[in-house]
Each structure stands twice: as structure tokens, then as C-alpha cells.
Design an enzyme around this catalytic site. Structure first.
Site, short mmCIF file in Angstrom:
data_model
loop_
_atom_site.label_atom_id
_atom_site.label_comp_id
_atom_site.label_asym_id
_atom_site.label_seq_id
_atom_site.Cartn_x
_atom_site.Cartn_y
_atom_site.Cartn_z
N ASP A 70 -22.45 3.48 -9.71
CA ASP A 70 -23.24 2.72 -10.68
C ASP A 70 -23.04 1.22 -10.45
OD1 ASP A 70 -20.61 2.58 -11.61
OD2 ASP A 70 -20.99 3.78 -13.40
N ASN A 138 -18.10 7.13 -24.77
CA ASN A 138 -19.18 7.88 -25.42
C ASN A 138 -19.53 9.16 -24.64
OD1 ASN A 138 -20.30 6.81 -23.15
ND2 ASN A 138 -21.98 5.74 -24.17
N HIS A 140 -20.08 9.34 -21.37
CA HIS A 140 -20.93 9.15 -20.19
C HIS A 140 -20.17 9.46 -18.90
CE1 HIS A 140 -19.88 4.55 -19.60
NE2 HIS A 140 -18.96 5.33 -19.06
N GLU A 145 -25.75 7.35 -19.88
CA GLU A 145 -25.45 7.19 -21.30
C GLU A 145 -26.09 8.33 -22.11
OE1 GLU A 145 -23.16 4.96 -21.22
OE2 GLU A 145 -24.02 3.16 -22.09
P1 PGA Z 1 -12.16 3.66 -17.96
O1 PGA Z 1 -13.74 3.88 -17.87
O2 PGA Z 1 -11.55 4.49 -16.88
O3 PGA Z 1 -11.96 2.20 -17.73
O4 PGA Z 1 -11.73 4.11 -19.32
C1 PGA Z 1 -14.25 5.17 -17.91
C2 PGA Z 1 -15.76 5.14 -17.83
O5 PGA Z 1 -16.43 4.37 -18.53
O6 PGA Z 1 -16.33 5.96 -17.09
#
Ligand code: PGA
Length: 244
Positions: A70, A138, A140, A145
Site C-alpha cells: 500500500d 479497524n 484492515h 478499510e
Molecule cells: P501497526 O499497523 O503494525 O503499526 O500497528 C498495523 C496496520 O495498520 O496494518
């Protein structure tokens, strides 16, 4: 071995080692493995462990191909917030993967068309062998999302307030987080042969239980991992899972 395998480990160190074992095994079995390597904080220790194994001669990643998961939209090439830059620094360079083996997401021109072309090329290629992913606050995966259906393609997305808040941890302030992004689709991710999802820290406790034990729904994209043919490995540290 397809199916979803959950491991709860006692520490972040153990999570890094077990995650690195799974990735190293996949690369040893198929040196030309195609990999998606997420950014975010959680997989960084796993990548550091893999890099240490490369330096000791235990991992040879010179034949892998790395796909970008992404990227934010609207950034200059050298912007500190570039997720491509983060992936390069944390995964591509420490593993000595050469530039010709890194596949970027489309970022300019007619993006809708470019994403369709990207997925078409992806489908006619050999697909993804391995996806290393983190879990969003959330639910994702990448920037898929909620809601994101299982057949959601690679596309432009608007980031949710929850993701913008979570990404503010990386860049200082919510105002520093771009609001639009491109993400590899759920369809491409769920078609991976092997998936390693790493989940760490108490802030993920509710969402990881919902993803693994709640309803399977596009409203929580990670729950769709429970309905793929892939070999899905979810590694969760104690802080994220809790005592139960
Ligand atoms: P993080 O992000 O490892 O920094 O918690 C996870 C994500 O948003 O996929």
C-alpha cells in the site's frame, strides 16, 4: 497446509522469531518466492530478525520478488512518509533484494485504469506466494478499510479516521497523514498461498478477538482470512491476546 493457525506467544521477541521462521521456511522451499511485506510497526522486529539471519548466512532472499502492499497518495518521491521508502529500508535493503525484483503499486496517471492493469498483470503472473501483514486498529489489511469485500481489487481508497489516527503514531500528527492511498486488493491478498499476520500490543486486543471469533464480514476485513484456501498463520503476542 491450508487453514487458519493461531499461535499466541509470550513476547514480541518470540513473535519475531516465529514469524521469521515461517518466512525463512517459505523462501528456503521456493527461493523465487513472491512476497508482500507490510509496513507498520508490528512486522519490524520480524524483518530485523530476518536481516540478522541473512547476515549469518541462514537466509538467502536474493531471488524473491517483493510486491508493494500500500501507499499514500500525493507524496513526493523522497517524502519521509513514503511507505515504499519504509518498505525499502526495513525489508528490501536489509535482505539485499535488488530493485529489479521490487514491484511498485501504480501512483500516477489514470489510477483506476492503472490498478485494473496491475491486477490483470498480477493474475497472469504466478500470484503471491507469501503475504506478511499487520492488523489495522479497524481490522484492515493493507489499506483495505472496512467495508472491503473478499473480491475488492487493487484500488484507490480514502483512509478512515481510525487509520489516520493510528498512522499519526508514525508521522507525528494526524494532520501529517495523507487521506488517500492505493492498496493491493483483498482479492490479491486472499489469493496468497501463505499468509503471516502478526498482531502485537494491548491496543489490538478487541480487534484481534473480533477478527478471529466474531462474524466473518467485509466490515472487518481481517475476518475474511478465516475463509481462504491459504495457509494462514496468525501470530499474536500475549499483550494483544490477553490471558484467555
Ligand atoms: P501497526 O499497523 O503494525 O503499526 O500497528 C498495523 C496496520 O495498520 O496494518
Amino acid at each position: 497446509m491450508s487453514g487458519l493457525h493461531t499461535r499466541v506467544v509470550e513476547s514480541a521477541d518470540q513473535l519475531n522469531r516465529i514469524g521469521a521462521d515461517l518466512v525463512a521456511e517459505a523462501i528456503a522451499a521456493v527461493p523465487a518466492t513472491s512476497v508482500v511485506a507490510a509496513t507498520g510497526r508490528t512486522p519490524m522486529g520480524l524483518y530485523a530478525e530476518l536481516a540478522a539471519r541473512r547476515r549469518s548466512g541462514l537466509v538467502d532472499a536474493s531471488e524473491i520478488t517483493v510486491f508493494q502492499l500500500d501507499e499514500y497518495l500525493g507524496l513526493e518521491e523522497k517524502d519521509r512518509r513514503s511507505l515504499f521508502g519504509w518498505m525499502r529500508r526495513s525489508f528490501v535493503e536489509p535482505l539485499h533484494v535488488t530493485d529489479d525484483r521490487v514491484v511498485r503499486l501504480p501512483l500516477d496517471g489514470d489510477l483506476d485504469e492503472a490498478c485494473v492493469a496491475y491486477d490483470r498483470a498480477f493474475e497472469t503472473g504466478s500470484g503471491l506466494d507469501l503475504a506478511i501483514l499487520g492488523l489495522g486498529a479497524n481490522g484492515h489489511l493493507g489499506f483495505n478499510e472496512p467495508p472491503s469485500s473478499r473480491d475488492a481489487p487493487t484500488r484507490v481508497v480514502e483512509l478512515s479516521p481510525v487509520t489516520i489516527g493510528a498512522n499519526a503514531r508514525y508521522w507525528g500528527d494526524a494532520a501529517d497523514v495523507p487521506t488517500e492511498a492505493v492498496t493491493m486488493g483483498m482479492s490479491q491478498l486472499l489469493s496468497a498461498r501463505k499468509i503471516v499476520l502478526v498482531v502485537s500490543g494491548a491496543s489490538k486486543r478487541t480487534i484481534v478477538h473480533e477478527a478471529l471469533e466474531g462474524a466473518i464480514s467485509p466490515e472487518l476485513p481481517a475476518s475474511l482470512l478465516r475463509e481462504t484456501d491459504a495457509d494462514v498463520n496468525v501470530i499474536i503476542d500475549r499483550a494483544a491476546w490477553g490471558e484467555g
